[in-house]
Design a protein around this motif. Structure first.
Motif, PDB file in Angstrom:
ATOM      1  N   VAL A 118      15.570 -19.793  -4.184  1.00 16.14           N
ATOM      2  CA  VAL A 118      14.613 -19.004  -4.677  1.00 16.14           C
ATOM      3  C   VAL A 118      13.855 -19.730  -5.754  1.00 16.14           C
ATOM      4  O   VAL A 118      14.438 -19.736  -6.892  1.00 16.14           O
ATOM      5  CB  VAL A 118      14.758 -17.713  -4.728  1.00 16.14           C
ATOM      6  CG1 VAL A 118      13.567 -16.820  -5.272  1.00 16.14           C
ATOM      7  CG2 VAL A 118      15.729 -16.893  -3.608  1.00 16.14           C
ATOM      8  N   GLY A 119      12.695 -20.150  -5.862  1.00 13.19           N
ATOM      9  CA  GLY A 119      12.155 -20.639  -6.714  1.00 13.19           C
ATOM     10  C   GLY A 119      12.884 -21.994  -7.333  1.00 13.19           C
ATOM     11  O   GLY A 119      13.298 -22.813  -6.655  1.00 13.19           O
ATOM     12  N   GLN A 120      12.814 -22.101  -8.559  1.00 12.06           N
ATOM     13  CA  GLN A 120      13.765 -23.071  -9.303  1.00 12.06           C
ATOM     14  C   GLN A 120      15.218 -22.710  -9.510  1.00 12.06           C
ATOM     15  O   GLN A 120      15.931 -23.399 -10.120  1.00 12.06           O
ATOM     16  CB  GLN A 120      13.149 -23.489 -10.576  1.00 12.06           C
ATOM     17  CG  GLN A 120      11.720 -23.737 -10.631  1.00 12.06           C
ATOM     18  CD  GLN A 120      11.763 -25.313  -9.650  1.00 12.06           C
ATOM     19  OE1 GLN A 120      12.383 -26.080  -9.806  1.00 12.06           O
ATOM     20  NE2 GLN A 120      10.613 -25.249  -8.768  1.00 12.06           N
ATOM     21  N   ALA A 121      15.657 -21.476  -9.119  1.00 12.14           N
ATOM     22  CA  ALA A 121      17.129 -21.169  -9.116  1.00 12.14           C
ATOM     23  C   ALA A 121      17.835 -22.189  -8.458  1.00 12.14           C
ATOM     24  O   ALA A 121      17.539 -22.782  -7.696  1.00 12.14           O
ATOM     25  CB  ALA A 121      17.171 -19.643  -8.622  1.00 12.14           C
ATOM     26  N   GLU A 122      19.277 -22.023  -8.817  1.00 11.82           N
ATOM     27  CA  GLU A 122      20.122 -22.608  -8.196  1.00 11.82           C
ATOM     28  C   GLU A 122      20.191 -22.098  -6.617  1.00 11.82           C
ATOM     29  O   GLU A 122      20.066 -20.912  -6.250  1.00 11.82           O
ATOM     30  CB  GLU A 122      21.875 -22.477  -8.674  1.00 11.82           C
ATOM     31  CG  GLU A 122      21.688 -23.088 -10.061  1.00 11.82           C
ATOM     32  CD  GLU A 122      21.723 -24.815 -10.245  1.00 11.82           C
ATOM     33  OE1 GLU A 122      22.174 -25.101  -9.174  1.00 11.82           O
ATOM     34  OE2 GLU A 122      21.148 -25.201 -11.096  1.00 11.82           O
ATOM     35  N   ALA A 123      20.572 -23.042  -5.684  1.00 10.02           N
ATOM     36  CA  ALA A 123      20.680 -23.035  -4.152  1.00 10.02           C
ATOM     37  C   ALA A 123      21.947 -21.948  -4.353  1.00 10.02           C
ATOM     38  O   ALA A 123      22.990 -22.164  -4.868  1.00 10.02           O
ATOM     39  CB  ALA A 123      20.859 -24.183  -3.597  1.00 10.02           C
ATOM     40  N   GLN A 124      22.076 -21.079  -3.195  1.00 11.88           N
ATOM     41  CA  GLN A 124      23.173 -20.035  -3.093  1.00 11.88           C
ATOM     42  C   GLN A 124      23.574 -20.076  -1.636  1.00 11.88           C
ATOM     43  O   GLN A 124      22.816 -20.273  -0.732  1.00 11.88           O
ATOM     44  CB  GLN A 124      22.700 -18.809  -3.633  1.00 11.88           C
ATOM     45  CG  GLN A 124      21.436 -18.247  -2.862  1.00 11.88           C
ATOM     46  CD  GLN A 124      21.342 -16.874  -3.397  1.00 11.88           C
ATOM     47  OE1 GLN A 124      21.982 -15.747  -3.295  1.00 11.88           O
ATOM     48  NE2 GLN A 124      19.955 -16.538  -4.175  1.00 11.88           N
ATOM     49  N   ASP A 125      24.932 -19.921  -1.301  1.00 15.03           N
ATOM     50  CA  ASP A 125      25.215 -19.655  -0.097  1.00 15.03           C
ATOM     51  C   ASP A 125      25.693 -18.403   0.280  1.00 15.03           C
ATOM     52  O   ASP A 125      26.157 -17.623  -0.659  1.00 15.03           O
ATOM     53  CB  ASP A 125      26.341 -20.687   0.160  1.00 15.03           C
ATOM     54  CG  ASP A 125      26.243 -22.174   0.460  1.00 15.03           C
ATOM     55  OD1 ASP A 125      25.073 -22.480   0.441  1.00 15.03           O
ATOM     56  OD2 ASP A 125      26.913 -22.936   0.087  1.00 15.03           O
TER      57      ASP A 125
END
Length: 877
Positions: free
Chosen positions: A137-144
């Motif tokens: 989401v946007g510049q946030a860290e990728a999440q699994d």
């Protein structure tokens, strides 16, 4: 229900069961499923894009387990910007990945037919289909996020839109339009649809109850409180007007004292002289009828009747013998003398006389002239035969024969009278006379003796008829005992006297009316008491039916439709209409007489395309499948264009059924979208694949491509990340793939199996296709190519075909064709080439490829100079 519709793509069976339980609980209906407390729609339930929210993009789906037949251990990654092309042929497993993405992203649908099933061929039934999705989401860290079927996906993924032709956001309505609702505004119509489904389910429950409630209850004495209360147990009665259970119980109270009171009143009423007189008069009539029947039976079975019957039997025997003797004397020399004159013979001759008279208009058998024929065989009668028939006629006419016939007729009449004698049955007599008999009275004794006599009379009558039929003396049967007609006559006289006395003594009719009314009320209370369980059950069923009907009344959709109309008028702006019209033009279907219109149907507002047409046929029938597909894509792009932000979009087979022109326009539209958002395309169309690829080059859009295949090692859904399908690989890439295949073949232990021979055939098939691609790509320098949108005339600068090229390609293609599955030539022995042989073949192509590349560059350099500027003119030195 609003919360469920907002947070789920569809209501599933468990949702309907839970909502139904809440509705029933609200209407006071007990239900097997415990009704949960409703969770109302809140702001955090609404899956929408907040103002200023960062775009959501997919990174990958991986670690897929138990989902259909997809291979495990696969990772399908996506470009975070630009275009991702996922190619897979039919049956490769591509559609399985699409189904998974539809479950975790926003895929509009009208029916829940995209269920992700477990692997039907797996023995492991303990785990549900699941996957891990990586997103950002946007510049946030990728999440699994680990997801399995039945669980809600991450809320952020609801902003990633999916287009699927089977779930296209188009609706063909009954008013002959194809309608479209943008996301969000389709919620209230879905609520109306859910209310309709709930009403259908409620009606399904009500139908058997209606049948039960409409069936009759046991009869209750009319004009009583009990009858009035039971009469209210029907569907037309208001719920508040149904008597309570306690009211029914009070109306059905009964005791032993009530039994005694009923018997007393019944005795009083029976003692009413007028009623008794009427009943006794009816008894007199019954007894007189029975007396007549008995007198008739006694006469037929009397001693005089038996003597008369026996006399007629003797006369019948004597006259028959006399007739037979006359016949025997007359025809003693006839071959049939033993049967002439017998009863069968007489019957047969009588039939012959009748046939003759019918055939010859009443002529008497026999007659001279044209009628001298036998009535049986129709042959001409000889003189002897004619005379013989005359003698037969005389025999029939003689006095002895006539006497025999008269005797038989007289006996037959008496026997028929015996057979037709109708005696009442014991049940009939007992039923008819019991009301007029007091136990232990003389009448009771008469009745018992009468029943015995009737049994004896029936047996005696049967024996008489049998003996008379056989012409046997019946005197051996003896004489019947005297009948009971006189006793019945005495009984009838006495009962008539009693009836007359009661009629004369009848008084006080008002007292009888009071007794009858009280008896009616007692009977009604007894009838309700005896049937109280059934009545209370019917009351419970009726209350349930009325409450279910109240549930349907609470599901009326008019207020919902009214609100939806208000929202549509506010948000279905002219801006959205313009966007939809522009998308229709961009996708090349502006030639259709399409107008973007809005309408309201039962309070539900729609906006969408309609056709201006002069016939009444449905729009969905007028449009071709390709036009329908293009129209649905236009609606999809208009929808996502109306949503702020640049969240990712997924398109599954968007160009099926489209022609090449519209395929190109769709590709252009997709590439335009890919300039400012993540776009993922699944396709099995190679022409579309090429179109996307070439337009991406021209539009400078980044592209990531994958190839989904079915392999022997992994099965369906094997992902070849970053790889292109074989059909679009360049010569260099194909040579690399062949090198990899040879490495795999070299590791096989046995080289003598059919499987290895198939591998060899597949290798040379690929090598032959590589030769073909080399000719297209290098020798002809890509001037023309499969799936290529046009002829690249500028590439002619690098084209040079020599005689040596012809021979090199000829012998290279011949060898690969022989070993790529073609029939072996006659006189040639098949052989299996070694790995080294095949490596040399690959190296031959690679060497020739390098040579052509060098020549192409050299020739192109020279030719480009020839067209870049005029040659330098010579000068005098």
């Amino acid at each position: 229900m609003f919360r469920r519709i907002y947070t789920q793509p569809d209501l599933v069976e468990s949702d309907y069961i839970e909502v139904m339980a809440m509705i029933k609980a609200a209407n006071g209906i007990e239900f097997d499923t415990v009704a949960n407390d409703p969770a109302p729609l809140a702001a955090d339930h609404v899956l929408h894009r907040p103002d200023g929210a960062d775009p959501v993009v997919l990174g990958s789906i991986h670690d897929i387990r138990s989902a259909m037949q997809l291979a495990s251990g696969q990772t399908l990654s996506f470009a975070v910007n630009g275009l991702t092309i996922v190619y897979g042929e039919n049956g490769s497993g591509k559609s399985g990945y699409c189904k998974l993405l539809k479950q975790i992203c926003r895929a509009r649908r009208e029916r829940n037919d995209e269920v992700v099933l477990e692997n039907a061929y797996s023995t492991d039934r303990r785990s549900k289909p699941s996957l891990t999705v990586r997103f950002k989401v946007g510049q946030a860290e990728a999440q699994d996020h680990r997801w399995e079927t039945g669980a809600p996906p991450p809320p952020a993924l609801s902003r990633v839109s999916v287009f699927d032709s089977r779930l296209a956001p188009l609706y063909a309505d009954k008013q002959d339009k194809i309608e479209f609702l943008p996301a969000g505004l389709d919620v209230l119509p879905r609520v109306v649809k859910a209310c309709t489904e709930l009403s259908r389910r409620l009606n399904d429950e009500m139908e058997p109850l209606r049948t039960i409630v409409a069936s009759p209850l046991p009869d209750i004495e009319r004009d009583t409180l009990q009858a009035e209360a039971v009469g209210k147990l029907n569907e037309n009665t208001a719920l508040k007007s149904i008597p309570s259970e306690v009211a029914f119980q009070n109306l059905a109270l009964w005791s032993l004292d009530d039994d005694a009171r009923t018997e007393l009143i019944q005795g009083d009423i029976r003692s009413d002289r007028a009623a008794l007189a009427k009943e006794k008069t009816r008894g007199v009539g019954i007894l007189k009828t029975l007396h007549e029947q008995l007198v008739n039976a006694e006469n037929l079975l009397s001693a005089d009747a038996i003597t008369n019957l026996n006399s007629k039997i003797g006369k019948c025997i004597a006259t028959r013998e006399a007739a037979a003797l006359a016949a025997s004397l007359e025809f003693r020399d006839d071959p049939l003398s033993t049967v002439i004159g017998s009863e069968p013979w007489r019957q047969m001759f009588g039939y012959a006389i009748t046939v003759y008279a019918d055939a010859f208009h009443g002529a008497e058998l026999p007659t001279h002239g044209d009628n001298e024929v036998c009535p049986l065989c129709a042959q001409k009668l000889s003189h002897g035969a004619f005379d013989r028939l005359v003698k037969f006629r005389a025999l029939i006419a003689n006095e002895a024969a006539k006497q025999a016939e008269l005797a038989v007729a007289s006996l037959t009449s008496d026997v028929s009278a015996l057979r037709q004698l109708t005696l009442p049955t014991a049940d009939q007599i007992v039923s008819a006379l019991t009301p007029f008999i007091v136990e232990g009275s003389a009448e009771a004794s008469v009745l018992n003796e009468l029943l015995k006599w009737l049994v004896s009379a029936d047996q005696f009558r049967s024996a008489l008829t049998q003996l008379a039929d056989a012409l046997v003396d019946v005197s051996a049967l003896g004489v019947m005992e005297p009948g009971k007609s006189s006793e019945i006559e005495i009984w009838a006289s006495a009962l008539a006297v009693s009836a007359a006395a009661d009629q004369a003594a009848a008084t006080d009719p008002e007292r009888l009316n009071r007794l009858r009314a009280e008896l009616r009320d007692l009977r009604a209370r007894k009838q309700l008491h005896d049937n109280l369980p059934a009545v209370l059950q019917r009351r419970s069923q009726l209350i349930t039916l009325l409450k279910l009907s109240g549930c349907i009344a609470s599901r009326h959709s008019a207020p919902i439709s009214s609100k939806n109309t208000e929202l549509c008028e506010k948000y279905l702006t002219e801006d959205f209409r313009r966007k939809l019209q522009k998308e229709i033009a961009d996708l090349g279907i502006a030639y259709l007489p399409v107008v973007v219109t809005g309408r309201t149907d039962r309070g539900v507002s729609y906006v969408g395309p309609d056709l201006s047409k002069s016939i009444s046929a449905k729009t969905s029938n007028i449009l071709s499948e390709g036009e329908f597909r293009a129209l649905s894509l236009a609606c999809f792009f208009a929808e996502i264009g109306s949503i702020d932000g640049h969240d990712g979009v997924i398109l599954d087979d968007p160009v099926s059924s489209l022609d090449h022109k519209h395929v190109r326009q769709v590709a252009t539209r997709i590439l335009a979208e890919a300039r400012h958002r993540q776009v993922i395309v699944f396709t099995h169309e190679l022409s579309f694949y090429y179109e996307l690829w070439h337009q991406a080059i021209e539009a400078h859009v980044d592209v990531l491509r994958h190839w989904i295949v079915k392999t022997e090692e992994h099965g369906f859904g094997t992902v070849r990340n970053g790889d292109a399908p074989w059909q679009v690989k360049s010569t260099k890439d194909r040579l690399g793939a062949l090198d990899f295949k040879l490495t795999s073949m070299a590791s096989q232990a046995s080289k003598d199996t059919e499987a290895y021979e198939r591998e060899v055939t597949d290798f040379f098939t690929g090598l032959r296709e590589t030769w073909e691609r080399l000719v297209e790509e290098m020798l002809l320098n890509g001037v023309v190519g499969r799936f290529q949108p046009g002829v690249m005339t500028q590439s002619l600068s690098g084209v040079e075909v020599r005689d040596s090229d012809f021979t090199t390609i000829h012998f290279g293609m011949r060898k690969t064709s022989e070993l790529s599955g073609h029939d072996w030539s006659k006189g040639r022995l098949p052989y299996t080439p070694t790995i080294e042989d095949m490596k040399r073949e690959v190296e031959t192509v690679r060497t020739y490829f390098a040579e052509l590349k060098k020549r192409r560059d050299e020739v192109a350099s020279i030719r480009r100079k020839a067209v870049s500027a005029p040659r330098k003119a010579e000068t005098l030195t």
